[in-house]
Design an enzyme around this catalytic site. Structure first.
Site, PDB file in Angstrom:
ATOM      1  N   TYR A 144       0.778  -1.231   0.000  1.00 35.82           N
ATOM      2  CA  TYR A 144       0.000   0.000   0.000  1.00 35.82           C
ATOM      3  C   TYR A 144       0.813   1.286   0.000  1.00 35.82           C
ATOM      4  CZ  TYR A 144      -4.150  -2.742   0.845  1.00 35.82           C
ATOM      5  OH  TYR A 144      -5.183  -3.634   0.717  1.00 35.82           O
ATOM      6  N   LEU A 145       2.043   1.196   0.407  1.00 31.89           N
ATOM      7  CA  LEU A 145       2.817   2.429   0.541  1.00 31.89           C
ATOM      8  C   LEU A 145       3.678   2.655  -0.683  1.00 31.89           C
ATOM      9  CD1 LEU A 145       3.781   1.967   4.274  1.00 31.89           C
ATOM     10  CD2 LEU A 145       1.924   3.321   3.294  1.00 31.89           C
TER      11      LEU A 145
END
Length: 762
Positions: free
Chosen positions: A720-721
């Site tokens: 997600y990052l």
DNA sequence: TCGGGTACTTAGTAATCCGGAT
DNA sequence: ATCCGGATTACTAAGTACCCGA
């Protein structure tokens, strides 16, 4: 290089898939309408209170996060399937249509997390699309690609791109980031080819995923080895020799005897049913009760084997390791478009008992052995096709370059297809990943517009628009603020009962006009992916609250909260708001923007490196909490905390001692005033400093670990990052990238490490 | 619109590795 | 040299998304 990847390759050539005439008919269609009143005695209790204002993390918050145990059993769902279906159908027919174009005015103020505003204000990079996407254009977004440095690289790339089909070995790279050396050496032997920078090359625009693909096929599970004759199975206290097939399945159960799975009724039932299918008629007639089966000798035998494996001499272990390495080299790589790429999972899943997560109705079923005849091979026509093991055949060989998988088979539990695909470090995965973050960055630019729009539509007199806005407001609430998953429908009785945004049921939320001094509070409590509990309370605007109330009216707990909404409708609508926008983009966006914002907030310039890393981990943690990434507290957690604490204590003593010594040395120096004593003072001083530093490092470590007790950082970091945020942060604060990403992660994020400079903004 | 099917990402946990303490 | 425990890797389940045809 443009980040402007068209985000829907798959759409481009819809229908052009080769060979889609193959139906996999072994699907399990025998779903006896079983009762689904299975108790929800979920094994998981590791749920955690998630603060509604997850945006602001202070250290304190981490420490006193309340834990809420999952006292459950309340969510029973008694449904009559038929009735249910009919009802759904009926409701669906009244379904909303979102046929209107979104309006453009803004009126912000929906309970939006503060950071988002800040973010949208800085309109960095006006640099208009240099290099438009090769694919469809997107109405607006200038995909600000990264500033200058990258532009330079773009030129390089432009030169290169001609070579496309040829072997492109970018000479010249190897700016090793310190620390890579070690790996570098190791792999230099195996990989003469220098690191290939696929991100500097052109992507396919025709929907194909590759032009050339060659591999050796998958590695099969080793055949079953019958037990030695002294390892016995007893039925009803009497020794019984099992046929090989029945014995094999029995060993699967025996191997799990220590696991609590085997105590669960559903597991036992499923297992027994499938086991009996493997028995000879005689066995079948004899073995009728699982409770009378005694697997202990088998179990002991396997334990002994594990033990023996551990006790093996170094040489033996080394030999095994080498053999594994050999297999890896032979089967673990493929050649895709002139590059040797690592395969992610080249081993076929061995047979065993299915272990579903949570309250899975199929736990314990036999996962059958996969044979070459089950495998579909995908490779290019002009490649050397993989050979099936002697005496066997593949199910099929196809040449479909619109997909990325190398081999596939249909699994017998859910009837779903399993694939063999490339490693995350591969070009094909990396491009997709990069593209994912670019889509999220585009969302960043229009998130205010989206928010403003649904708020405005809300007030609309026209029911249709209002309803659409309602749907959107849930998007605002559920996706933007809470980062929930989309919530696809699932087949009942096929999987554990879990939900996401669109599939929430009435029983999953509670409305409090007032709670703990806050007005209009919504409480969420449900099981999400992997049966991980999501619990959160959040205050909402009155209007949202009222609407939710409306939705709950006249409904049973097991009714859908949003009866006219599903992920397909939602995504169709989101698509209109922004090209490439789907529900999951909100999660990516939310996670990345939170990381960036938290890093800004938490990093103190004057901190030393360990403290900075702690800040990073805390920012990462904020995201993990947002995304509800939990883990079971490690079994050894308490002990390891204690160990660390005693280390700290010892260090403290050591420090006190060093200080005493320093003092006396100083006193000494005062009296004697010679070189020797002066030097001694210096030495002692240094020692004190060093110990102080060590102590502080340990304390930081303790804090970090404590805060991490039941939060898993890995998932968000990996999925997600936007890695460029982390890379930029590292560069900005002079933290080596190895402190943040381990080797695997560096391989996966090579593109980001190479291209992001310290000014990168998500 | 719905069910079925496919492809691909995201997820937690178990197994294994590896390096430091003893 | 061995043991321990954290870190890493392997594994595979469980999601999302989207297509297609009736």
């Amino acid at each position: 290089m443009s980040g402007d990847h068209g985000h829907k390759d798959s759409k481009i050539d819809s229908g052009s898939r080769v060979n889609d005439s193959h139906k996999h008919k072994d699907k399990h269609k025998d779903k006896e309408h079983k009762h689904k009143d299975h108790k929800k005695d979920r094994e998981r209790e590791k749920s955690k209170y998630i603060n509604s204002e997850h945006k602001e993390f202070s250290e304190k918050k981490h420490r006193d996060k309340d834990k809420v145990k999952h006292k459950d059993g309340s969510l029973e769902r008694h449904k009559d399937k038929h009735k249910e279906k009919e009802k759904r159908k009926e409701e669906k027919s009244k379904s909303l249509t979102f046929d209107e174009k979104p309006k453009k005015e803004k009126e912000n103020g929906f309970a939006s997390p503060p950071h988002i505003k800040t973010e949208t204000e800085d309109g960095f990079y006006q640099s208009p699309k240099h290099e438009k996407s090769l694919k469809r254009e997107h109405d607006d977004d200038d995909y600000e690609f990264r500033p200058k440095k990258i532009k330079v690289e773009n030129e390089k790339k432009a030169k290169k791109r001609k070579q496309e089909e040829e072997d492109i070995k970018s000479k010249k790279k190897t700016k090793d980031k310190k620390g890579d050396d070690v790996d570098g050496k190791k792999r230099a032997k195996k990989e003469p080819e220098e690191k290939w920078k696929w991100w500097e090359e052109e992507r396919y625009t025709d929907g194909s995923k590759w032009k050339f693909l060659e591999h050796k096929g998958p590695v099969f599970a080793p055949p079953y080895e019958p037990l030695p004759s002294n390892v016995k199975f007893y039925y009803d206290g009497k020794y019984m020799k099992l046929s090989p097939q029945a014995e094999e399945v029995a060993t699967f159960f025996a191997k799990m005897l220590d696991h609590e799975y085997t105590t669960k009724e559903i597991f036992r039932q499923n297992f027994f049913k499938d086991w009996r299918k493997e028995m000879t008629p005689e066995e079948k007639s004899k073995i009728t009760d699982l409770n009378k089966c005694d697997f202990t000798e088998m179990s002991e035998y396997f334990k002994a084997q594990t033990e023996a494996r551990k006790q093996m001499s170094k040489e033996e272990k080394q030999k095994i390791k080498e053999e594994n390495e050999r297999i890896l080299q032979e089967y673990g790589f493929c050649v895709m478009d002139n590059h040797r790429e690592r395969i992610g999972n080249f081993r076929i899943e061995p047979p065993g008992l299915f272990r579903g997560r949570g309250d899975h109705p199929k736990m314990g079923m036999l996962k059958r052995r996969i044979r070459p005849e089950d495998i579909i091979i995908n490779c290019s026509k002009d490649s050397k096709h993989p050979k099936p093991p002697p005496g066997t055949k593949w199910k099929e060989i196809r040449h479909d370059n619109k997909v990325t998988w190398l081999a596939s088979w249909t699994e017998n539990i859910q009837g779903s297809i399993k694939y063999i695909m490339l490693n995350p470090s591969s070009r094909i995965k990396g491009e997709k990943d990069w593209q994912k973050y670019e889509t999220a960055r585009r969302l960043k630019k229009c998130v205010d517009r989206i928010r403003a729009q649904y708020r405005d539509d809300w007030k609309s007199k026209e029911m249709r628009i209002r309803q659409r806005a309602l749907c959107l407001s849930y998007t605002g609430l559920l996706h933007l603020q809470l980062a929930l998953r989309a919530g696809n429908e699932k087949e009942e009785g096929e999987t554990a009962d879990t939900v996401g945004c669109c599939s929430l049921r009435v029983e999953h939320i509670k409305l409090y006009p007032e709670l703990n001094g806050q007005e209009f509070v919504v409480e969420f409590d449900f099981l999400g992916k992997d049966s991980i509990r999501y619990y959160n309370t959040i205050p909402v605007e009155k209007r949202v609250f009222k609407n939710l109330q409306l939705f709950l009216e006249n409904k049973q707990p097991e009714d859908d909260l949003f009866d006219r909404l599903n992920t397909s409708i939602l995504n169709k609508h989101l698509q209109e708001l922004m090209d490439g926008l789907t529900a999951k983009v909100f999660r990516t966006y939310n996670a990345s923007i939170t990381l960036q914002q938290q890093l800004k907030e938490l990093t103190c310039p004057e901190d030393n490196i360990p403290a900075k890393i702690l800040s990073y981990n805390r920012a990462n943690r904020a995201v993990a909490i947002l995304c509800n990434h939990q883990r079971a507290p490690p079994k050894t957690f308490e002990k390891s905390m204690q160990n660390l604490q005693s280390k700290i204590d010892a260090k403290k003593d050591q420090l006190a001692e060093a200080r005493r010594e320093l003092k006396s040395a100083k006193a000494d120096a005062k009296v004697r005033k010679d070189e020797k004593t002066k030097k001694a003072v210096e030495t002692k001083k240094k020692a004190v400093q060093r110990i102080e530093e060590q102590l502080m490092k340990l304390e930081v470590q303790a804090t970090d670990r404590e805060e991490n007790k039941q939060i898993a950082l890995g998932t968000s970091k990996l999925n997600y990052l936007d890695p460029r945020i982390s890379v930029a942060w590292c560069k900005k604060w002079n933290v080596t990238i190895e402190k943040i990403y381990n080797k695997t992660q560096r391989e996966k994020f090579a593109w980001a490490i190479d291209m992001a400079d310290q000014d990168f903004e998500f």
